[in-house]
Write a protein that holds these residues in place. Structure first.
Motif, PDB file in Angstrom:
ATOM      1  N   ALA A  24     -29.598 121.117  25.899  1.00 48.10           N
ATOM      2  CA  ALA A  24     -28.901 119.847  26.131  1.00 48.10           C
ATOM      3  C   ALA A  24     -28.642 119.674  27.619  1.00 48.10           C
ATOM      4  O   ALA A  24     -28.401 120.643  28.342  1.00 48.10           O
ATOM      5  N   ILE A  25     -28.690 118.419  28.070  1.00 44.61           N
ATOM      6  CA  ILE A  25     -28.430 118.074  29.463  1.00 44.61           C
ATOM      7  C   ILE A  25     -27.276 117.077  29.512  1.00 44.61           C
ATOM      8  O   ILE A  25     -27.267 116.082  28.782  1.00 44.61           O
ATOM      9  N   GLY A  26     -26.309 117.344  30.384  1.00 44.48           N
ATOM     10  CA  GLY A  26     -25.126 116.500  30.506  1.00 44.48           C
ATOM     11  C   GLY A  26     -25.387 115.199  31.247  1.00 44.48           C
ATOM     12  O   GLY A  26     -26.527 114.850  31.574  1.00 44.48           O
ATOM     13  N   ASP A  27     -24.318 114.482  31.545  1.00 44.01           N
ATOM     14  CA  ASP A  27     -24.381 113.136  32.113  1.00 44.01           C
ATOM     15  C   ASP A  27     -25.103 113.140  33.464  1.00 44.01           C
ATOM     16  O   ASP A  27     -24.679 113.826  34.401  1.00 44.01           O
TER      17      ASP A  27
ATOM     18  N   GLY B 163     -26.594 111.163  27.241  1.00 41.91           N
ATOM     19  CA  GLY B 163     -26.211 109.790  27.591  1.00 41.91           C
ATOM     20  C   GLY B 163     -25.691 109.659  29.007  1.00 41.91           C
ATOM     21  O   GLY B 163     -25.532 110.642  29.741  1.00 41.91           O
ATOM     22  N   ASP B 164     -25.391 108.417  29.396  1.00 36.75           N
ATOM     23  CA  ASP B 164     -24.985 108.068  30.764  1.00 36.75           C
ATOM     24  C   ASP B 164     -26.062 108.470  31.764  1.00 36.75           C
ATOM     25  O   ASP B 164     -25.848 109.280  32.665  1.00 36.75           O
TER      26      ASP B 164
ATOM     27  N   HIS C  50     -22.313 111.630  22.664  1.00 35.03           N
ATOM     28  CA  HIS C  50     -22.002 111.411  24.066  1.00 35.03           C
ATOM     29  C   HIS C  50     -20.575 111.821  24.398  1.00 35.03           C
ATOM     30  O   HIS C  50     -20.342 112.493  25.413  1.00 35.03           O
ATOM     31  N   ALA C  51     -19.598 111.419  23.560  1.00 36.69           N
ATOM     32  CA  ALA C  51     -18.194 111.558  23.959  1.00 36.69           C
ATOM     33  C   ALA C  51     -17.373 112.440  23.022  1.00 36.69           C
ATOM     34  O   ALA C  51     -16.772 113.420  23.452  1.00 36.69           O
TER      35      ALA C  51
END
Length: 219
Positions: free
Chosen positions: A7-10, A37-38, A131-132
């Protein structure tokens, strides 16, 4: 699955650190990469980020989730919401990256198709990705969009999900660029747009790759 789950963050418009991470990760066709996301707003190259993700989807298995910034942008493009809030939270930088000329159809067709393909959540083995945040009492297909895309962990970290799966989220940027890991929830937003880091993590090993905003690999 024979490949890795990563997984890759914002990302927030920071294409250079994204490319740095992908070079270090070296994805294969068997790998499964979840982006949280973002992708747009605040950083200098939102258009480049989408180009990179579209190319990534041709080389590996990509699951791209929708963040609140994509929601804001699409609402403006579709004429559902006024532009003021989006521009205040980074939309100006996104428009500049697309050489905005005043017309709201500024997205190339392949970029629009990418944004329209974004999902709300993804479940894989003992993990789920949003996402959140989430409601710990509800099945994933019953989750309110407001929680999935907008809930800040500063307003409260959800209890463990009733399924027993571990949540992997972004959205709530850590001011010290640290990964938040409370056991049942891991947040990978390490504040790249605020001078922190862009983070990728492999599961279940929790191996980490990180780049600073200048695209220098630090881990």
């Amino acid at each position: 699955m024979n490949g890795r789950l990563i997984a890759i963050g914002d990302i927030h418009g920071f294409n250079q650190p994204l490319q740095t991470l992908l070079e270090a990760i070296d994805p294969t066709p068997e790998d499964l990469i979840v982006t949280l996301g973002d992708y747009v707003d605040r950083g200098p190259d939102s258009k480049g980020v989408i180009d990179t993700l579209i190319d990534l989807g041709r080389r590996t298995q990509l699951v791209a989730l929708q963040g609140n910034h994509e929601e804001m942008m699409l609402s403006v493009i579709r004429g559902d919401e006024p532009h003021h809030a989006w521009l205040r939270y980074g939309g100006v930088e996104t428009l500049e990256s697309y050489d905005f000329d005043g017309e709201m159809d500024f997205l190339p067709p392949d970029h629009l198709a990418f944004f329209e393909s974004l999902g709300d959540y993804f479940v894989h083995d003992q993990f789920f990705f949003t996402h959140a945040a989430y409601d710990p009492t509800l099945e994933m297909d019953q989750q309110p969009t407001e929680l999935l895309r907008w809930h800040s962990l500063r307003a409260g970290i959800p209890d463990p999900h009733f399924s027993g799966r571990i949540a992997v989220v972004g959205h709530t940027a850590h001011p010290e660029a640290e990964i938040l890991d409370v056991g049942h929830l891991i947040c990978l937003d390490t504040n790249c747009y605020g001078g922190g880091l862009l983070t990728a993590m492999e599961f279940p090993s929790k191996r980490v790759w990180q780049s600073n905003p200048q695209g220098v690999l630090v881990r």
